[in-house]
Design an enzyme around this catalytic site. Structure first.
Site, PDB file in Angstrom:
ATOM      1  N   SER A 145       0.831  -1.193   0.000  1.00  0.00           N
ATOM      2  CA  SER A 145       0.000   0.000   0.000  1.00  0.00           C
ATOM      3  C   SER A 145       0.861   1.236   0.000  1.00  0.00           C
ATOM      4  O   SER A 145       2.030   1.208   0.393  1.00  0.00           O
ATOM      5  CB  SER A 145      -0.875   0.016   1.247  1.00  0.00           C
ATOM      6  OG  SER A 145      -0.034   0.153   2.365  1.00  0.00           O
ATOM      7  N   LYS A 146       0.235   2.310  -0.450  1.00  0.00           N
ATOM      8  CA  LYS A 146       0.927   3.591  -0.569  1.00  0.00           C
ATOM      9  C   LYS A 146       1.558   4.031   0.746  1.00  0.00           C
ATOM     10  O   LYS A 146       2.580   4.676   0.760  1.00  0.00           O
ATOM     11  CB  LYS A 146      -0.074   4.666  -1.000  1.00  0.00           C
ATOM     12  CG  LYS A 146      -0.319   4.674  -2.486  1.00  0.00           C
ATOM     13  CD  LYS A 146      -1.195   5.831  -2.862  1.00  0.00           C
ATOM     14  CE  LYS A 146      -2.609   5.323  -3.052  1.00  0.00           C
ATOM     15  NZ  LYS A 146      -3.564   6.282  -3.537  1.00  0.00           N
ATOM     16  N   ARG A 147       0.897   3.669   1.848  1.00  0.00           N
ATOM     17  CA  ARG A 147       1.391   4.168   3.126  1.00  0.00           C
ATOM     18  C   ARG A 147       2.715   3.531   3.516  1.00  0.00           C
ATOM     19  O   ARG A 147       3.544   4.132   4.165  1.00  0.00           O
ATOM     20  CB  ARG A 147       0.353   3.949   4.226  1.00  0.00           C
ATOM     21  CG  ARG A 147      -0.688   5.063   4.269  1.00  0.00           C
ATOM     22  CD  ARG A 147      -1.688   4.862   5.370  1.00  0.00           C
ATOM     23  NE  ARG A 147      -2.388   3.589   5.223  1.00  0.00           N
ATOM     24  CZ  ARG A 147      -2.291   2.576   6.068  1.00  0.00           C
ATOM     25  NH1 ARG A 147      -1.557   2.687   7.143  1.00  0.00           N
ATOM     26  NH2 ARG A 147      -2.953   1.468   5.844  1.00  0.00           N
ATOM     27  N   LYS A 148       2.916   2.272   3.116  1.00  0.00           N
ATOM     28  CA  LYS A 148       4.114   1.560   3.575  1.00  0.00           C
ATOM     29  C   LYS A 148       5.207   1.419   2.538  1.00  0.00           C
ATOM     30  O   LYS A 148       6.351   1.147   2.860  1.00  0.00           O
ATOM     31  CB  LYS A 148       3.703   0.177   4.076  1.00  0.00           C
ATOM     32  CG  LYS A 148       2.701   0.273   5.205  1.00  0.00           C
ATOM     33  CD  LYS A 148       2.740  -0.922   6.103  1.00  0.00           C
ATOM     34  CE  LYS A 148       1.802  -0.725   7.271  1.00  0.00           C
ATOM     35  NZ  LYS A 148       0.852  -1.773   7.421  1.00  0.00           N
TER      36      LYS A 148
END
Ligand code: GLU
Length: 478
Positions: free
Chosen positions: A254-257
């Site tokens: 995911s974009k966050r990680k």
């Protein structure tokens, strides 16, 4: 065997090509090459509410950068044009109509408000969110009348209430779903666009796709597709659902990680061959555990059935390591041209010939001298800037304040020394000894003063390249 034809069918709803889609593209590309088939790109742009400006262009340019040039695509054209779904609306409508006429689909006149209320009620009573079949019960005649009157409608798939739908997946074996759990999926929306399900089946059939290799998130859609193939009298292609890439903590990438857009990897200075190699190792292994291999080598030995269904971890540190290995496989000449293009594209001013403040008359020659000093340490092209930027531009600030006494020792020694590695070393060591300073400390202060940093390429070799005048000028300006 029929000609192998594979495809990726990205939706232009994100910034660029997702790294997970790049992974699917690699497998589709390699599989097609292995079987002397064709690899194509179809743009699935039917969800008009989620379109992102520029996305299609970025997707195609990232595919090109990765080296996955399609045989057929919206840009390139081909025998099954157009390859952009928004240009094929008439085709989908005809098939939706055919399904209605054969009794496998029906018009649905439910308003968005009614459907929203239905979903709310289902949620409240803990029922799965499925269409309740209100319009399925309408008589053909009354449906026709409503359509003629101009009422807005969608067309829904009439999923049988009994039985199971089964398909074979070459990675996972047989997969079955009970029909009663499959929703009466909307096939054609009221804006005249197909949903993904209708578009994908019609196009994969018409474009004679032989193998559908895509991410596992589409498994639950496949029974609907299998029903459509059946109702339209078509033979489904072979399916292979690839495992999704995971973050190191096993959650979905995911974009966050993790950065997910291919353009990020490009900007960051990864080489496309390293990205391809790393992606290839996700859920698949080269025979005998070979770690570094080219896509051409992979084509020779690849078998899609050897893909593991378990979640592969996408570890950017591992990718960086691999990228460094690829950087070192380049000759200095090759790397200089790659860096040239990279710096220009990314507008890295500090490395731009025009803005260099050092007296560099022959940039190419200078690069030839600098590169061997930093090549061993570089993991990305971008790191060239942090490792070698000081050759081209005086450091704007130093990492920490320097000890002026020790620096004075270095400056004096250098002023009286010949400008070569051994002479400078001797001069500094002798001066340090005379002043009771540790040579190691003098070298460190000198390094920070000249390069701005406490770590970097070998110091005296760097000073040789930088030259006496520039080195002394830097020391005196502190
Ligand atoms: N348009 C779908 C996507 O965005 C394609 C899925 C498939 O390959 O069938 O990935």
């Amino acid at each position: 065997m029929k000609q192998v034809r594979t495809r990726i069918a990205p939706s232009p709803t994100g910034e660029d090509l997702h790294i997970g889609n790049a992974y699917t593209a690699l497998i589709n590309y390699v599989f097609a090459k292995k079987h002397h088939g064709k690899f194509l790109v179809r743009i699935e742009d039917t969800d008009r509410t989620r379109l992102v400006e520029g996305s299609e262009q970025n997707i195609l340019s990232s595919l090109h950068w990765l080296g996955f040039d399609p045989d057929e695509s919206p840009e390139k054209g081909g025998p099954y044009s157009p390859y952009r779904q928004s240009e094929r609306l008439k085709i989908y409508k005809e098939y939706a109509q055919e399904l209605v006429e054969n009794g496998h689909a029906y018009h649905c006149f439910c308003t968005p408000e009614r459907l929203a209320q239905m979903r709310k009620d289902q949620e409240a009573s803990h029922l799965p969110p499925m269409y309740d079949g209100t319009c399925r019960k309408l008589k053909t005649q009354s449906s026709k009348l409503k359509v003629e009157k101009g009422e807005r409608y969608t067309i829904r798939l009439k999923v049988p209430k009994q039985g199971t739908s089964t398909f074979r997946d070459i990675i996972r074996g047989d997969i079955s779903f009970e029909n009663k759990l499959i929703d009466d999926q909307v096939l054609l929306k009221s804006d005249g666009y197909p949903t993904y399900h209708l578009g994908v089946v019609v196009d994969d059939h018409l474009m004679e796709i032989s193998h559908i290799i895509r991410g596992e998130e589409w498994i639950s859609s496949t029974p609907k597709h299998v029903l459509l193939y059946q109702f339209l009298g078509w033979t489904p292609p072979v399916f292979a659902h690839m495992p999704l890439l995971r973050n190191p903590d096993k959650s979905k990438l995911s974009k966050r990680k993790n950065p997910v857009w291919v353009s990020w990897y490009r900007r960051e200075g990864f080489l496309p061959e390293a990205v391809r190699n790393y992606l290839a190792t996700m859920a698949w292994s080269f025979p005998k555990g070979k770690e570094l291999f080219s896509t051409e080598e992979m084509v020779k030995v690849f078998d899609v059935a050897h893909i593991q269904a378990t979640a592969p971890v996408f570890d950017i540190e591992k990718l960086k390591w691999m990228n460094g290995e690829y950087i070192r496989m380049k000759t200095d000449e090759e790397l200089i041209s790659i860096l040239d293009v990279y710096m220009l594209q990314n507008n890295l001013k500090s490395l731009n010939k025009q803005t260099a403040v050092t007296k560099i008359s022959d940039y190419k020659m200078q690069m030839k001298k600098i590169l061997p000093l930093v090549k061993e340490r570089m993991k990305t092209l971008k790191e060239f800037e942090s490792l070698a930027g000081f050759f081209f531009e005086r450091p704007k600030e130093l990492e920490r304040p320097v000890n002026n006494i020790l620096l004075g020792v270095a400056e004096q020694a250098l002023k009286g020394s010949e400008w070569n590695h051994d002479a400078m070393e001797q001069a500094i060591r002798a001066a340090a000894e005379k002043t009771n300073a540790k040579a190691k400390d003098v070298f460190m202060e000198l390094r920070v003063a000249v390069t701005g940093k406490s770590v970097g390429p070998p110091l005296l070799e760097s000073l040789e390249i930088l030259g006496r005048e520039e080195t002394i000028a830097r020391l005196s300006s502190i």
